[in-house]
Design a protein around this motif. Structure first.
Motif, short mmCIF file in Angstrom:
data_model
loop_
_atom_site.label_atom_id
_atom_site.label_comp_id
_atom_site.label_asym_id
_atom_site.label_seq_id
_atom_site.Cartn_x
_atom_site.Cartn_y
_atom_site.Cartn_z
N ASN A 1 0.81 -1.23 0.00
CA ASN A 1 0.00 0.00 0.00
C ASN A 1 0.84 1.27 0.00
O ASN A 1 0.28 2.37 -0.11
N HIS A 2 2.16 1.16 0.13
CA HIS A 2 3.00 2.33 0.38
C HIS A 2 4.27 2.29 -0.47
O HIS A 2 4.67 1.24 -0.95
N ARG A 3 4.92 3.42 -0.60
CA ARG A 3 6.23 3.47 -1.23
C ARG A 3 7.29 3.12 -0.18
O ARG A 3 7.28 3.65 0.94
N PRO A 4 8.22 2.23 -0.48
CA PRO A 4 9.24 1.85 0.50
C PRO A 4 10.02 3.02 1.08
O PRO A 4 10.36 3.00 2.27
N LEU B 1 5.96 -6.06 8.79
CA LEU B 1 5.57 -5.73 7.41
C LEU B 1 4.79 -6.88 6.79
O LEU B 1 5.20 -8.04 6.88
N GLY B 2 3.68 -6.55 6.16
CA GLY B 2 2.85 -7.56 5.50
C GLY B 2 2.68 -7.28 4.03
O GLY B 2 3.02 -6.20 3.54
N ALA C 1 10.45 -7.63 -3.63
CA ALA C 1 11.25 -6.53 -4.17
C ALA C 1 11.05 -5.25 -3.35
O ALA C 1 12.01 -4.51 -3.10
N GLN C 2 9.82 -4.99 -2.94
CA GLN C 2 9.54 -3.81 -2.11
C GLN C 2 10.27 -3.91 -0.77
O GLN C 2 10.84 -2.93 -0.27
N LEU C 3 10.27 -5.11 -0.20
CA LEU C 3 10.92 -5.31 1.08
C LEU C 3 12.43 -5.15 0.97
O LEU C 3 13.08 -4.54 1.82
N THR C 4 12.99 -5.67 -0.11
CA THR C 4 14.43 -5.52 -0.34
C THR C 4 14.80 -4.05 -0.48
O THR C 4 15.81 -3.58 0.07
N GLU C 5 13.99 -3.31 -1.22
CA GLU C 5 14.24 -1.88 -1.36
C GLU C 5 14.18 -1.17 -0.01
O GLU C 5 15.04 -0.35 0.33
N LEU C 6 13.14 -1.48 0.77
CA LEU C 6 12.97 -0.84 2.07
C LEU C 6 14.18 -1.10 2.97
O LEU C 6 14.74 -0.16 3.57
#
Length: 375
Positions: free
Chosen positions: A88-91, A113-114, A139-144
């Motif tokens: 739902n969000h930008r990392p 984080l879900g 990929a989002q989690l890796t970026e974050l």
């Protein structure tokens, strides 16, 4: 009888800021902050808040904002999210938010984080997302995480301030597939028996087998989430679970998750076969009963899952009875009040956050330069 038989198991709390019928959402949010102070005084390890959008029965829509209020009102208990729904969000924005939280309350912030997206098509459109957004979770989690470590790659060189170099503890919330993401990235796992206990146990086994030590954790760490209700009788403990079970059943039939109503009112409600089936299903698989029954059930669950921590997620209409259930559970686990419970001043607390001597993964040596324990 006490729970658990093995030293070191932790007990934590997830509060969804549930609205009771006839109350304003503001009451639920204030109660969440007050509840955090109460469970801190009981000796629970973490207090997490959740993210829900457009849900009539839930006030918690902005978890990092609410976590900030909780952290400011407490001083020892770890505070975090269960969780921020990353699709739902930008990392970058999530990194900045948790960077602020960790800066204000160093050593106390958890970043759960879900991978879920909005509950309805309308909510997803309003968020600018669709169901496919969950497919990019890894990929989002890796970026974050890269914004915190400073090694984010790809795209323009953007640095998250004040996140870079800070270490809020990340967790992956999973019901199944997310467990593999947690294993691949070397992150602690939070999982519940949403799809049944057997499916949960298979996911935990796969997570442990596939775990790759990382900057964030040297070895697997499993948090099992679920409802736990303790009362003088098994019948009374079950009644604590009834309001949430009915809300869930109602949502599956009518498409709207309503505020909580009293258990005795639900007992008198007529239900169609479909709603009754969902209601009965929602009451299965939880831990409830007298103190002795609950201790036995929790010990068995811990043995089956090998959990390092239990995240208690129980909600109920009766706030006083719910708090007494958490008190009884704290007594079963032998929890002790922390030395300090007054709000902190933005500096790291000097009690309650040091590594313990139990079985959680912060008791061993951590592999690799910069590896940090799960605390």
């Amino acid at each position: 009888m006490t729970f658990p038989p093995a030293a070191g198991i932790r007990l934590s709390v997830l509060d969804r800021s549930r609205i009771r019928r006839g109350e304003e959402p503001a009451r639920a949010l204030r109660d969440t902050v007050r509840f955090a102070r109460q469970v801190e005084a009981l000796g629970y390890h973490r207090f997490w808040v959740a993210e829900h959008h457009g849900v009539p029965g839930v006030a918690g829509s902005a978890p990092t904002v609410l976590a900030a209020a909780v952290a400011a009102a407490t001083s020892v208990i770890r505070v975090g999210t269960g969780g921020v729904m990353l699709p739902n969000h930008r990392p970058l924005v999530v990194a900045e938010q948790f960077g602020v939280l960790e800066s204000l309350h160093p050593g106390r912030i958890d970043m759960g984080l879900g991978r879920s997206v909005g509950f309805t098509d309308g909510v997803r459109r309003a968020l600018g997302r669709d169901k496919a957004a969950a497919d990019d979770f890894d990929a989002q989690l890796t970026e974050l995480l890269g914004y915190f470590t400073g090694d984010r790659t790809g795209g323009p060189r953007v640095r998250a301030r004040p996140a870079e170099g800070l270490r809020p503890q990340p967790f992956v919330l999973a019901t199944g597939a997310g467990a593999q993401v947690a294993a691949d990235l070397g992150l602690p796992l939070v999982i519940g028996a949403v799809r049944g206990e057997e499916a949960m146990l298979r996911a935990i086994d796969g997570y442990r087998r596939g775990f790759r030590p990382s900057h964030w954790a040297e070895r697997p760490y499993v948090v099992v989430a679920g409802n736990v209700a303790v009362a003088a009788t098994a019948e009374r403990a079950r009644e604590l679970l009834v309001p949430e079970a009915w809300s869930l059943a109602h949502s599956r039939v009518h498409g709207e998750f309503p505020p909580l109503v009293p258990a005795e009112e639900i007992a008198a409600r007529p239900m169609g076969d479909r709603e009754r089936g969902y209601f009965d299903e929602a009451l299965r698989g939880h831990v409830y009963g007298t103190p002795e029954e609950a201790a036995t059930a929790l010990a068995a669950l811990t043995a089956r899952s090998g959990a390092d921590e239990i995240l208690v997620t129980t909600s109920s209409y009766d706030r006083a009875a719910l708090l007494e259930s958490y008190r009884a559970l704290a007594r079963l686990a032998g929890l002790r009040a922390p030395a300090v419970t007054a709000p902190d001043s933005g500096t790291a607390p000097d009690t309650g956050t040091a590594p313990d001597t139990g079985t959680a993964p912060d008791t061993g040596a951590w592999a690799g330069a910069g590896a940090t324990p799960v605390s």
